[in-house]
Design a protein around this motif. Sequence first.
Motif, short mmCIF file in Angstrom:
data_model
loop_
_atom_site.label_atom_id
_atom_site.label_comp_id
_atom_site.label_asym_id
_atom_site.label_seq_id
_atom_site.Cartn_x
_atom_site.Cartn_y
_atom_site.Cartn_z
N GLU A 1 40.66 6.28 43.67
CA GLU A 1 40.84 4.86 43.29
C GLU A 1 40.40 4.64 41.84
O GLU A 1 41.09 3.99 41.06
N MET A 2 39.25 5.18 41.49
CA MET A 2 38.75 5.02 40.14
C MET A 2 39.69 5.65 39.12
O MET A 2 39.96 5.08 38.07
N VAL B 1 42.82 3.41 38.50
CA VAL B 1 42.68 2.15 37.76
C VAL B 1 42.11 2.33 36.36
O VAL B 1 42.12 1.39 35.57
N THR B 2 41.60 3.53 36.05
CA THR B 2 40.98 3.73 34.74
C THR B 2 41.68 4.78 33.89
O THR B 2 41.25 5.03 32.76
N THR C 1 39.78 -5.04 35.73
CA THR C 1 40.21 -3.98 36.63
C THR C 1 39.32 -2.75 36.49
O THR C 1 38.92 -2.14 37.48
N GLY C 2 39.02 -2.37 35.25
CA GLY C 2 38.20 -1.20 35.02
C GLY C 2 37.67 -1.17 33.60
O GLY C 2 38.09 -1.95 32.74
N ARG D 1 33.77 6.24 33.43
CA ARG D 1 34.74 5.31 34.02
C ARG D 1 34.03 4.42 35.04
O ARG D 1 33.19 4.88 35.81
N TYR D 2 34.44 3.16 35.06
CA TYR D 2 33.88 2.20 36.01
C TYR D 2 35.00 1.29 36.51
O TYR D 2 35.95 0.98 35.79
N THR D 3 34.87 0.85 37.75
CA THR D 3 35.75 -0.19 38.27
C THR D 3 34.98 -1.51 38.27
O THR D 3 33.78 -1.54 37.96
N GLU D 4 35.67 -2.58 38.65
CA GLU D 4 34.98 -3.87 38.66
C GLU D 4 33.82 -3.88 39.64
O GLU D 4 32.85 -4.61 39.47
#
Length: 318
Positions: free
Chosen positions: A35-36, A39-40, A86-87, A63-66
């Motif tokens: 998932e990460m 979106v990133t 989103t990221g 990397r980070y998501t919300e």
Amino acid sequence: MRRLLAAIPFVFPVFVAAQDFVGSGKDDPPRITPEMKAVTEAIAQALEGLTPEGFTKKGLVERYTEANLYEKIDGRSELFQSYDVTGMAFVTFSKADDPAKFIDVFLYDMTTPLGAFGVYSVERSPGSKAIATGDGGHRTGADLFFRKGQYYASILTSGPDEEVQKAASALADTLANRLKGEAAELWGLAMLPAKNRIDDTVQYLMVDALGLDFLTNAFTARYRDGEAEFTAFVARCKSATNAAEVLAKHKAHLEEFGDMAEPAKIEGASVMFAEVGGGDFDGACQVGDVIAGVTAVKGRDAAVKAMTFLLKGLRIPK
């Protein structure tokens, strides 16, 4: 009555995703969930190969998501979440011969150009210097900020060192050129009057505009009329019916926390006014699916004048 122009809702993080650890000195591959990665990927790739001459990249791109953004920017993640981030991808560079001199790059995917403008507008400091980077940028002290399409970048440096500043500016231009996305028309800029508008005071507030939980999707701007200044706002609602509901909530709020004053008919609109403390007046009305108003104007007569100026200059698409 004291009121904030931008209130930030508190959002509890719902889970902690795996992340890319930077500067750990380990050779293990970054622990990134599918998932990460999804979106990133675009923002992480945009940060690859950016190392300025004379600098060293410190570890892998984070990397980070919300959901786990708070791990990197604790205390500010709620702001970005309120604009539908989103990221985020992060990388840092330091001078090869002086590690204390660094450039930190935060790149956010804000989902839409409107979201990118919104967070850019509320993070902008008064008196910042505009720079021609991306779809709009500014320099505050030794730091650079810009937006490009749905992306927002913060480039923070160790200080005003000339070599660091030169490298940071070049990095910002390179990054902006890499990011895809056409400049989108911002409906609030087109709708609000340009005359007498104070430069760089336009803000987009996706939620809790003017500190009111029922006022969303709003633009605000400061105006100067001679020595007087006031804030004008426009909020676009889902429909004219929805706008009437929002205006009714606004009236109930003013009745509870202020003193209603004599209304006025201005440019065909029925405008309500209220004294909200310290001689300050608010005014608001409905124009189709839009709520338009002014806030914190000294005296009712000045508030009527400000609303007349706003409604005469308002440009609402047919």
